[in-house]
Write an enzyme that holds these catalytic residues in place. Structure first.
Site, PDB file in Angstrom:
ATOM      1  N   CYS A 130     -18.982  22.009  33.669  1.00 22.31           N
ATOM      2  CA  CYS A 130     -19.952  22.807  32.914  1.00 22.31           C
ATOM      3  C   CYS A 130     -21.197  23.053  33.750  1.00 22.31           C
ATOM      4  CB  CYS A 130     -20.305  22.084  31.617  1.00 22.31           C
ATOM      5  SG  CYS A 130     -21.583  22.941  30.691  1.00 22.31           S
ATOM      6  N   CYS A 133     -24.502  22.918  31.813  1.00 17.96           N
ATOM      7  CA  CYS A 133     -24.920  21.559  31.413  1.00 17.96           C
ATOM      8  C   CYS A 133     -25.493  20.803  32.607  1.00 17.96           C
ATOM      9  CB  CYS A 133     -23.749  20.739  30.871  1.00 17.96           C
ATOM     10  SG  CYS A 133     -22.646  21.607  29.783  1.00 17.96           S
ATOM     11  N   ASP A 134     -24.846  20.923  33.754  1.00 16.29           N
ATOM     12  CA  ASP A 134     -25.148  20.020  34.877  1.00 16.29           C
ATOM     13  C   ASP A 134     -25.794  20.707  36.078  1.00 16.29           C
ATOM     14  OD1 ASP A 134     -24.001  17.981  33.418  1.00 16.29           O
ATOM     15  OD2 ASP A 134     -21.995  18.365  34.208  1.00 16.29           O
TER      16      ASP A 134
END
Ligand code: NAP
Length: 302
Positions: A130, A133-134
């Site tokens: 992701c 997300c990261d």
């Protein structure tokens, strides 16, 4: 006893809940993780009518609030089994069981893995599925993205704004994803596209520190030192727990037509886990509307 249980709080499931509540049915939505599903990972949606730009998080939150506002109940437990007992459907989670007259499977799909040694151990230690997300952990660092679909292209574009260098590794010489995304990517100076290649080895100590990339045409192997590897090689439908009630195709998708009916009366399927030709936000929400409408008709016929 609910009228309808929706399994999965992605765009398909939450839209189904909205339609079912608007038809005055009692609705429980069961979700294993958080509301939103796969679209949460999309930083900028620009192909859904009304809003020219909206993040996946904002989109999901709006739909969640709309469904809650209409009276849908949400419980965050994973449905692991459905028992069809004399017409009553019992949905089992690790903590509870819930009953309904009809069930809508809107379970979506999970990330496909590369299948490399140490991939699981290194997830969160240099491997991510992701980018939104990261990605922030990789500011001014070196990253690679694997895949050739829209997710990989969008992830690479997103990371190109953050990272020092982005490698995009694709196993063919043309992309499955949109030409618009591909053109945007090719214009970025800090992106190198590696075609006809597979990631064949993860090199790590505690964290991932390099990958080996094998050229499919001449077999040559290149080692790329990096900080992060973003895997975006598609998704696998999450239907395995319900194969007792639903026919699955060879790839694991639930067989159902545009009316979202499965082989079991009172069990419907909506969204990315259904057999279909186009998996997009707009087709997922359309499925949610259709499945709920059919489920309401089913409940009214009892
Ligand atoms: P996808 O379209 O299925 O693409 C998966 C990519 O990974 C393909 O390029 C595939 O290569 C490659 N791949 C599969 N297995 C692999 C393996 N083991 N090793 C290396 N490469 C592998 O998946 P997606 O990109 O996640 O997209 C899923 C759906 O969501 C698509 O319909 C996509 O259009 C849609 N989506 C839309 C948007 C948007 O509209 N904004 C954003 C993201 C996703 P091949 O091409 O060679 O098969």
């Amino acid at each position: 006893m609910y009228d309808i249980i929706v399994i999965g709080a992605g765009p398909a499931g939450m839209t189904a809940a909205i339609y079912a509540r608007r038809a005055a049915k009692t609705v429980l939505v069961l979700e294993a993780l958080s509301y939103g599903g796969q679209i949460l990972n999309t930083p900028d949606i620009e192909n859904y009518p009304v809003e020219a730009h909206i993040s996946g998080f904002d989109f999901s939150t709006k739909v969640y609030e709309q469904a809650k506002g209409l009276g849908a109940e949400f419980v965050f437990e994973k449905a692991v089994e459905i028992k069809d007992e004399g017409g009553v459907k019992t949905v089992v989670t690790p903590k509870n069981s819930y009953q309904a007259k009809a069930v809508i499977l809107a379970t979506g799909s999970e990330n496909r893995k590369l299948g490399l040694e140490d991939e699981q151990r290194l997830t969160g230690k240099g491997i991510s599925y992701c980018a939104t997300c990261d990605g922030n952990f990789y500011r001014n660092k070196v990253v690679a993205v694997v895949g050739g679909g829209n997710t990989a292209l969008e992830d690479a574009l997103y990371l190109a704004d953050l990272a020092k260098q982005v490698y995009l590794i694709h196993r063919r010489d043309s992309f499955r994803g949109d030409d618009t995304n591909a053109a945007r990517l090719k214009a970025r100076e800090n992106v190198e596209i590696i075609y006809n290649a597979n990631v064949t080895k993860l090199i790590a100590e505690k964290r991932l520190k390099a990958i080996e990339v094998t050229d499919k045409l001449d077999g040559s192997v290149r080692t790329i030192e990096l900080n992060g590897l973003f895997v975006a090689v598609g998704r696998v439908p999450e239907n395995q727990n319900f194969a007792n009630l639903v026919q699955l195709d060879d790839a694991g998708y639930a067989v159902a037509g545009e009316d979202c009916h499965t082989a079991t009366p009172g069990v419907f399927v909506a969204g990315d886990n259904r057999v279909k030709t186009l998996r997009q936000l707009v087709t997922a929400t359309a499925d949610g509307a259709m499945a709920a409408t059919e489920a309401v008709k089913f409940v009214n016929s009892l």
